[in-house]
Design a protein around this motif. Structure first.
Motif, PDB file in Angstrom:
ATOM      1  N   ARG A   1     -11.133 -49.583 108.334  1.00  0.00           N
ATOM      2  CA  ARG A   1     -11.972 -49.274 109.518  1.00  0.00           C
ATOM      3  C   ARG A   1     -12.689 -51.054 109.726  1.00  0.00           C
ATOM      4  NH1 ARG A   1     -14.542 -43.345 107.461  1.00  0.00           N
ATOM      5  NH2 ARG A   1     -12.798 -42.825 106.900  1.00  0.00           N
ATOM      6  N   GLU A   2     -13.114 -51.209 108.363  1.00  0.00           N
ATOM      7  CA  GLU A   2     -14.053 -53.379 108.583  1.00  0.00           C
ATOM      8  C   GLU A   2     -12.483 -53.628 109.324  1.00  0.00           C
ATOM      9  OE1 GLU A   2     -12.679 -51.304 105.638  1.00  0.00           O
ATOM     10  OE2 GLU A   2     -14.872 -51.591 104.833  1.00  0.00           O
ATOM     11  N   LYS A   3     -11.522 -53.925 109.451  1.00  0.00           N
ATOM     12  CA  LYS A   3     -10.667 -54.427 110.151  1.00  0.00           C
ATOM     13  C   LYS A   3     -11.000 -54.119 111.988  1.00  0.00           C
ATOM     14  CE  LYS A   3      -7.026 -55.967 107.672  1.00  0.00           C
ATOM     15  NZ  LYS A   3      -5.280 -55.539 106.797  1.00  0.00           N
ATOM     16  N   ILE A   4     -10.800 -52.885 112.316  1.00  0.00           N
ATOM     17  CA  ILE A   4     -11.258 -52.088 112.974  1.00  0.00           C
ATOM     18  C   ILE A   4     -12.911 -52.709 113.864  1.00  0.00           C
ATOM     19  CG2 ILE A   4     -11.853 -50.040 114.903  1.00  0.00           C
ATOM     20  CD1 ILE A   4      -9.935 -48.503 112.997  1.00  0.00           C
ATOM     21  N   PHE A   5     -14.249 -52.715 113.342  1.00  0.00           N
ATOM     22  CA  PHE A   5     -14.924 -53.189 114.022  1.00  0.00           C
ATOM     23  C   PHE A   5     -14.814 -54.455 114.346  1.00  0.00           C
ATOM     24  CE2 PHE A   5     -16.922 -48.912 112.725  1.00  0.00           C
ATOM     25  CZ  PHE A   5     -17.617 -49.066 113.902  1.00  0.00           C
ATOM     26  N   THR A   6     -14.470 -55.289 113.663  1.00  0.00           N
ATOM     27  CA  THR A   6     -13.840 -56.877 113.412  1.00  0.00           C
ATOM     28  C   THR A   6     -13.361 -57.104 115.231  1.00  0.00           C
ATOM     29  OG1 THR A   6     -14.043 -57.349 111.154  1.00  0.00           O
ATOM     30  CG2 THR A   6     -12.823 -58.911 112.242  1.00  0.00           C
TER      31      THR A   6
END
Length: 260
Positions: A49-54
């Motif tokens: 999830r964090e990687k997607i937003f990054t």
């Protein structure tokens, strides 16, 4: 060695995007990605999830939106492979006629484990969409055993004579629609109970009204199937679903900072 796509290689979802750093109902889409990946036999990276937003923050996309207020301006295809590789593919959202038309096509034959998931072999759905265009229709409805089990890019819903709204069942091959998940409670509160059902063609042809739902489409009124009139378009079901959708479209954008 076969070059055919492997349905077990990837899971994906098309998510409404504001063109900046927010996705509509991101948590619901992410939860579905996890459910579908499990069915396809792999787990997603813990920090996906964090990687997607990054990756979203680094995305450069400069096309101007062409849709009205009742649709999100952009769509983002989020794909995650079984090896954990994340891809983001943005595109502008498309507009639709006031009342759309559909044709019926034979549903693809997939193993029960992958039916109802967004998997790595999606070409039959894309082909169904192209077939609709070549027949001067807007969408295709996928049919198996004389029942509609899904739409080429949407979930079909009818308003029956009994006052209930019905949509195809996940166990028959329909996707578990995120748009429906967002507006279902509002429909129920407004006096339209909604249930999964086997949508036979006779049931559809007697319907009072029919709509389709999708992350990009939002809520659209469907008027004809294979040239046959379906109920009275843009009636109670459409008006109620659109009201619920517009509320979600104004209040359910999520960034990494405000996800719960």
């Amino acid at each position: 060695m076969s070059n055919d796509p492997d349905p077990y290689d990837e899971v994906w979802s098309s998510i409404a995007w504001d063109g900046k750093n927010c996705l509509l109902a991101a948590n619901l889409h992410f939860d579905r990605l996890e459910r579908h990946a499990t069915r396809l036999g792999f787990n997603l990276p813990e920090d996906y999830r964090e990687k997607i937003f990054t990756k979203l923050n680094d995305l450069e996309f400069f096309e101007s939106p062409v849709v009205d207020f009742h649709q999100p301006p952009y769509l983002l295809k989020v794909g995650i492979t079984k090896d954990g590789k994340i891809s983001l593919i943005p595109r502008i959202n498309q507009s639709w006629p006031t009342i759309i038309s559909a044709i019926t096509v034979v549903a693809p034959k997939w193993k029960p484990q992958i039916r109802g998931t967004k998997h790595g072999d999606w070409q039959p759905y894309r082909d169904a969409g192209e077939l609709a265009k070549s027949n001067n229709a807007d969408i295709s409805l996928l049919v198996e055993n004389n029942s509609v089990i899904d739409g080429s890019r949407c979930l079909p819903i009818i308003l029956d004579l009994d006052g209930f709204a019905y949509h195809p069942r996940v166990e028959d091959g329909a996707l578990d629609s995120i748009t429906l998940e967002q507006i279902k409670e509002g429909l129920e509160d407004a006096g339209i109970p909604i249930r999964p059902a086997i949508l036979t063609l006779p049931l559809i042809l007697r319907a009072k009204e029919m709509i389709v739902l999708g992350s990009g489409m939002g809520v659209q009124s469907l008027g004809t199937i294979d040239g046959r009139q379906i109920g009275t378009p843009r009636g109670k079901l459409y008006d109620t679903a659109m009201s619920c959708w517009l509320e979600r479209l104004s209040s359910s954008w999520q960034s990494i900072e405000n996800m719960s």
